[in-house]
Design an enzyme around this catalytic site. Structure first.
Site, PDB file in Angstrom:
ATOM      1  N   ASN A 128       0.860  -1.222   0.316  1.00  0.00           N
ATOM      2  CA  ASN A 128      -0.097  -0.104   0.244  1.00  0.00           C
ATOM      3  C   ASN A 128       1.162   1.155  -0.043  1.00  0.00           C
ATOM      4  OD1 ASN A 128      -2.942   1.628   0.226  1.00  0.00           O
ATOM      5  ND2 ASN A 128      -1.515   2.584   2.501  1.00  0.00           N
ATOM      6  N   GLU A 142      -0.798   0.792  -5.603  1.00  0.00           N
ATOM      7  CA  GLU A 142      -0.575   2.032  -5.952  1.00  0.00           C
ATOM      8  C   GLU A 142       0.557   1.922  -7.326  1.00  0.00           C
ATOM      9  OE1 GLU A 142      -2.867   2.228  -2.533  1.00  0.00           O
ATOM     10  OE2 GLU A 142      -0.921   1.356  -2.698  1.00  0.00           O
ATOM     11  N   TRP A 184      -1.856   7.680  10.910  1.00  0.00           N
ATOM     12  CA  TRP A 184      -2.957   6.677   9.925  1.00  0.00           C
ATOM     13  C   TRP A 184      -4.039   6.670  10.567  1.00  0.00           C
ATOM     14  CZ3 TRP A 184       1.696   2.098  10.379  1.00  0.00           C
ATOM     15  CH2 TRP A 184       2.079   2.225   9.498  1.00  0.00           C
ATOM     16  N   ASP A 211      -5.818  21.435   9.096  1.00  0.00           N
ATOM     17  CA  ASP A 211      -6.069  20.364   8.161  1.00  0.00           C
ATOM     18  C   ASP A 211      -6.923  21.182   7.029  1.00  0.00           C
ATOM     19  OD1 ASP A 211      -6.034  17.747   7.036  1.00  0.00           O
ATOM     20  OD2 ASP A 211      -5.447  17.289   8.691  1.00  0.00           O
ATOM     21  N   TYR A 234      -0.573  10.319   3.871  1.00  0.00           N
ATOM     22  CA  TYR A 234      -0.769  10.774   5.261  1.00  0.00           C
ATOM     23  C   TYR A 234       0.217  11.546   5.604  1.00  0.00           C
ATOM     24  CZ  TYR A 234      -1.824   6.054   4.535  1.00  0.00           C
ATOM     25  OH  TYR A 234      -2.516   4.624   4.300  1.00  0.00           O
ATOM     26  N   ARG A 235       0.429  12.659   6.166  1.00  0.00           N
ATOM     27  CA  ARG A 235       1.202  13.420   7.418  1.00  0.00           C
ATOM     28  C   ARG A 235       1.279  12.553   8.252  1.00  0.00           C
ATOM     29  NH1 ARG A 235      -4.347  15.566  10.563  1.00  0.00           N
ATOM     30  NH2 ARG A 235      -3.690  15.438  12.497  1.00  0.00           N
TER      31      ARG A 235
END
Length: 491
Positions: free
Chosen positions: A170, A234, A188, A284, A174-175
């Site tokens: 995967n 991906e 996550w 965010d 993600y930050r």
């Protein structure tokens, strides 16, 4: 056209007049973010920005790389992004050929798919500098984006893990918060595959290896954000887009592969037996700070980078930002898959102002009573569309991308007493409006023309429109050089 690496894409941006080089010395603590924020809010998204002199660093910072329709089309190599969706559809829903001739016709498609598979290489530019001792992640100009952020954040890294059971890779976006020179916090979220891998590793009592790749072909940065099914790699998807497999190289301290032409790679692991750590606050993409919460800690075991690396970042905050165009690309790419599942769907729109998960406007070819609700329920069962908070369904002739037309139809066609359903379900964990994190209310609105079978007892009115003959006459006058109307509408 596939770009070999980030540098080649930067040259293409510069050639197209899509890159601006910032010469001033600006701090990665807030100052660079302020410039990015102002530029991303310009009409059309502004230009990509290369900050040549981050204060205290010799490493340039690239931002707003995908922050316009033109640039994301350049990055992906398609003028019509729905064409990518049809390629993905063929990957997920292959047709079984019925005759020998049909099998022969499939050979070119199979070759294309084979050419798209990731390619393992033994060496690459990312190996030009390898550090396994005396690591300090702040050797790179990682930004502190907003004043109340809990620290500096890596925001455009391709976070790579493998399912501890199946071994399927995967790659997620993600930050990542910097906790110390050798420690990071990984955001996550509960609905994401990285989180699933973490909990599987915890159940098995195993450490979970992680690699974070920054840069490379810009397609790689995009696919990390794409809401693909868990079984679709991906990097395979990136190869399908590029029509050329991504070159991957094995890690130095982890049994993971990552792009050989990345600019920077961080290797390490998460120990699920360790307690979770505080992560946040973080400004965010909702435009609000998400509060401190508990997330896994990553221990850095190696850092690799190219000679003269370029640090790629993205800024999120009150929309519009760069993610407006990343979200738009995802919306267009995944429309064919939605149409396959729901052939009655004409179009859909997830407005950036709604942070992609607050509103879904969908137009349908209505065929039976209650059709709007059938479509809305189905959408709430499709991947990350399950997190949508408001789904509003319109007739097929409504342009769901035109907010004026949306509000006109919504306001005129909806009786809240009859046409609104309130449900419960999963909600994006970044949504601060719900009483519980990740769980709350949803609203379905039927803004279609109502039928008698749906309880409408009056005569539904016709839309005010001019007859075709008159419209055509005026159209002819507008192109007639002798007509005064031509001059009127020219201004």
């Amino acid at each position: 056209m596939a770009f070999r690496d980030l540098r080649e894409f930067i040259r293409a941006l510069e050639k197209e007049g899509e890159l601006f080089r910032v010469k001033e010395t600006l701090s990665p603590i807030l100052e660079i973010s302020e410039v990015i924020d102002r530029v991303s809010k310009l009409p059309g998204g502004g230009k990509a920005l290369l900050f040549e002199k981050p204060e205290g660093y010799s490493i340039p910072v690239l931002a707003n790389m995908l922050g316009s329709e033109k640039r994301i089309k350049m990055a992906l190599g398609y003028e019509n992004l729905e064409d990518i969706g049809w390629k993905l559809y063929k990957l997920l829903k292959p047709e079984i050929p019925g005759t020998f001739l049909e099998k022969l016709k499939k050979i070119p498609e199979l070759k294309k798919l084979n050419d798209s598979l990731p390619k393992k290489v033994k060496d690459g530019p990312i190996r030009e500098n390898v550090k396994t001792k005396n690591i300090d992640i702040l050797d790179f100009p990682i930004l502190k984006c907003w004043p109340l952020d809990g620290g500096r954040y890596i925001t455009f890294g391709q976070v790579i893990t493998k399912d501890p059971e199946s071994g399927i890779r995967n790659v997620g976006l993600y930050r990542v918060q910097v906790l110390s020179p050798t420690e990071l916090a990984l955001h996550w979220q509960i609905h994401k595959d990285g989180n699933h891998h973490y909990w599987k590793a915890k159940k098995l009592g195993k450490k979970l290896e992680v690699a974070i790749a920054i840069g490379g072909d810009p397609v790689l940065s995009y696919v990390a954000s794409a809401p693909l099914p868990p079984e679709v790699d991906e990097y395979l998807f990136a190869g399908i887009i590029r029509e050329d497999g991504v070159e991957l190289i094995k890690g130095v301290t982890v049994d993971l592969e990552y792009p050989a032409h990345a600019e920077i790679v961080i290797e390490g692991y998460v120990d699920p037996n360790e307690p979770l750590v505080d992560e946040g606050p973080f400004g965010d993409h909702t435009g609000f700070y998400t509060p401190v919460d508990k997330y896994p800690k990553m221990h850095i075991t190696a850092v690799l980078h190219r000679n003269n690396p370029i640090y790629l970042t993205t800024l999120v905050g009150r929309p519009p930002q760069e993610d407006k165009y990343i979200g738009w690309a995802t919306e267009r790419i995944f429309l064919p898959l939605i149409k396959f599942q729901l052939p009655e769907v004409v179009d859909y729109h997830l407005p950036a102002e709604g942070c992609f998960h607050n509103f879904c406007f969908v137009s349908i070819k209505k065929r039976f009573p209650g059709h709007a609700y059938k479509v809305a329920y189905a959408l709430l069962g499709l991947g990350l569309l399950s997190l949508e908070k408001h789904i509003v369904v319109f007739d097929d002739w409504i342009n769901v991308h035109d907010i004026g037309e949306v509000l006109w139809a919504w306001g005129n066609n909806v009786d809240p007493l009859r046409d609104v359903l309130i449900l419960k379900g999963p909600i994006d964990v970044l949504d601060h409006s719900t009483n519980s994190v990740g769980f709350g209310g949803k609203m379905i609105v039927d803004a279609t023309t109502k039928w008698r079978e749906e309880g409408y007892t009056r005569q539904w009115p016709s839309v005010v429109e001019m007859i075709r003959e008159v419209k055509e006459k005026i159209d002819r006058l507008l192109v007639d050089p002798r007509s005064s109307l031509r001059e009127l509408f020219r201004t």
